[in-house]
Each structure stands twice: as structure tokens, then as C-alpha cells.
Design an enzyme around this catalytic site. Sequence first.
Site, short mmCIF file in Angstrom:
data_model
loop_
_atom_site.label_atom_id
_atom_site.label_comp_id
_atom_site.label_asym_id
_atom_site.label_seq_id
_atom_site.Cartn_x
_atom_site.Cartn_y
_atom_site.Cartn_z
N PRO A 124 -9.86 -44.86 4.84
CA PRO A 124 -9.74 -45.59 6.11
C PRO A 124 -11.06 -46.16 6.60
CG PRO A 124 -9.36 -43.24 6.44
CD PRO A 124 -9.45 -43.46 4.98
N GLU A 174 -7.39 -33.79 4.01
CA GLU A 174 -8.12 -34.48 5.09
C GLU A 174 -9.16 -35.45 4.53
OE1 GLU A 174 -5.66 -32.96 7.27
OE2 GLU A 174 -7.22 -34.08 8.32
N ARG A 178 -1.93 -59.38 -11.03
CA ARG A 178 -1.28 -60.70 -10.91
C ARG A 178 -2.26 -61.84 -11.16
NH1 ARG A 178 3.49 -60.84 -8.06
NH2 ARG A 178 3.08 -62.99 -7.47
N ASP A 233 -0.70 -70.98 -5.86
CA ASP A 233 -1.09 -72.39 -5.73
C ASP A 233 -2.25 -72.53 -4.76
OD1 ASP A 233 2.20 -73.95 -6.06
OD2 ASP A 233 0.85 -72.84 -7.42
C1 LIG Z 1 -7.36 -44.61 10.61
C2 LIG Z 1 -7.50 -43.20 10.14
C3 LIG Z 1 -8.38 -42.34 10.80
C4 LIG Z 1 -8.50 -41.04 10.35
C5 LIG Z 1 -7.77 -40.58 9.24
C6 LIG Z 1 -6.91 -41.45 8.59
C7 LIG Z 1 -6.13 -41.02 7.41
O1 LIG Z 1 -5.13 -41.63 7.09
N1 LIG Z 1 -6.55 -39.96 6.73
C8 LIG Z 1 -5.83 -39.44 5.60
C9 LIG Z 1 -6.24 -40.13 4.32
N2 LIG Z 1 -6.05 -41.55 4.48
C10 LIG Z 1 -6.30 -42.49 3.55
O2 LIG Z 1 -6.65 -42.22 2.41
C11 LIG Z 1 -6.18 -43.92 3.98
C12 LIG Z 1 -5.79 -44.24 5.28
C13 LIG Z 1 -5.68 -45.57 5.67
C14 LIG Z 1 -5.95 -46.63 4.81
C15 LIG Z 1 -6.34 -46.31 3.51
N3 LIG Z 1 -6.65 -47.13 2.47
O3 LIG Z 1 -6.95 -46.36 1.42
C16 LIG Z 1 -6.83 -45.06 1.73
C17 LIG Z 1 -6.45 -44.98 3.07
C18 LIG Z 1 -7.69 -39.84 3.96
C19 LIG Z 1 -7.69 -38.73 2.96
C20 LIG Z 1 -6.31 -38.59 2.45
C21 LIG Z 1 -5.44 -39.56 3.18
C22 LIG Z 1 -6.77 -42.78 9.03
#
Ligand SMILES: Cc1cccc(C(=O)NCC2(NC(=O)c3cccc4nocc34)CCCC2)c1
Length: 247
Positions: free
Chosen positions: A90, A117, A155, A170
Amino acid sequence: MRFDVITIFPEMMLDSAMYGVTGRAIKQGIVNLSVWNPRNYTSDRHKTVDDRPYGGGPGMVMKYQPLKDAIDNAKDSADARCVKVVYLSPQGRPITQQLLNESVALDQLILVAGRYEGIDERFIEDECEEEWSLGDFVISGGELAALVVIDGVSRLLPGVLGDDESAQQDSHMYGLLDCPHYTRPEVIEGKKVPDVLLSGNHKGIERWRLQQSLGRTWQKRPDLLLNKELTTEQQALLEEFKIELKN
Ligand SMILES: Cc1cccc(C(=O)NCC2(NC(=O)c3cccc4nocc34)CCCC2)c1
């Protein structure tokens, strides 16, 4: 191009990637997908990949060592020149078409998918060159983001999309929303297909589709038009769309 995904859910990645365009790209040998499970690089009986967070708090954190051993094996398995290691998180750079376009040039992309986490910060510092994000929301892991990257980049690789499939690529449609699509029957629920699409007038059809993309982008995502230089012809099409909307 080779994708290596570090994930504790390898089947999720492999099973999902074997469908559609990505599945075909893998069968054709244009894309190579390997998955590396940190659980296979643990030495304890319970194959522990996570542990409690220092400082307390809820949930668990993925341990450094199993991730490190997994990524070392992923690196050793390919003698690629142009490699990038990315942590899907995130905190990352938003995954956009531009980011996908840039990634096509790589020989190998190693994607680290977090769970629980998150992962030990020292692993991100030591091993991950970049962080990429699917968007600003809470989800349970990085695997879905990894699949988006694999699909979107695949893709763009030569030979993956047939000629009749690469419509979305395109150039003049880039950065615009899609036009409406219709297929048989010609009338359903009393609703007809727009006449232009039945006319066989290819120039007119192309013009109508571009106008619909421009008009729908203006209506639903005007922000996309802010960083798109419209040609005078495109501007005229959009103006005509707006006028017809009023009538
Ligand atoms: C806004 C916010 C704030 C705090 C925690 C989280 C949250 O979702 N934490 C949980 C995890 N999230 C992601 O991995 C993840 C989440 C979102 C987009 C992503 N794009 O790639 C991986 C992504 C992180 C470790 C395991 C899952 C999200």
C-alpha cells in the site's frame, strides 16, 4: 519475460495465471512464471514464516530469512540481465499503464507478495528496489496486485495478443475510457444496436467509437483528459458529442 512471485500461496498465483491471455502467453513460452514459497525455506517443524511484531499490536509479520532464501533462489534460477525486485504494498507507486509500459523492457520481474500485517522492514530495505501499489484500500495480500502486473505486462509483450485482440492498445485510444460494445442479437429487450455499427462504413464506425471514448471519458473521468493532448479532430468530435447530448 520471466516473472518470479514470492508468495505463501503459490497455487493461487499459478492457477489464476493459467487462464486467458496470461495462460496462452505462458503456453507459448513468451512468459515464464515461477513461484517461490518462503515456507519451503524454513527449518523449523512448523515451517514458520511469520512471527509476532516487535512493539506489540495485532497480527503477525513475515520473517526476513524465509523471504531472503526464497528470493535468492528466484535470482539464481535465471541468468537474466535486466532484473527488478518489487514489493507489492500500500506504500507503493500506483500501478498505472505507464508503469506497465516501462516494465516490458525487463528480462525478469521478481514480485514479493506480503501477507499478515506485512513483511520485516529490513527485507524491504535490503532486497526490494521498488514498491508498487494496486490502490488505496485494505486487502489481504499482495498476490492480486502481482496478478494485475503479470496480466497487464503480458498483454504488452509481442505475440501475446492476436491482431484482433489488441484493440485496446490503439494509440489514439490510450488514456481514454472504452467505447460501448455490442453483439448479436441486433435487438434485445426492445433495444437496438446503434445504426452506425450496422452500416459497414468502417471510417464512420471508427469515428463513432473514438467519439464515444472521448465523450465517456469526459463524462465519467474528466481527470484523464487533463493530461491528454487532444488533436483538433478529437476536440471537434468531443464538442459534437456534448452538443448531441444536449439535444
Ligand atoms: C491503505 C492501507 C493501509 C494500511 C494497510 C493496508 C493493507 O491492506 N495491509 C495489508 C496488506 N496489503 C497489501 O499488500 C496491499 C494493500 C493495498 C494495495 C496493494 N497493492 O499491492 C499490495 C497491496 C499488506 C501486507 C499484506 C496485505 C492498506
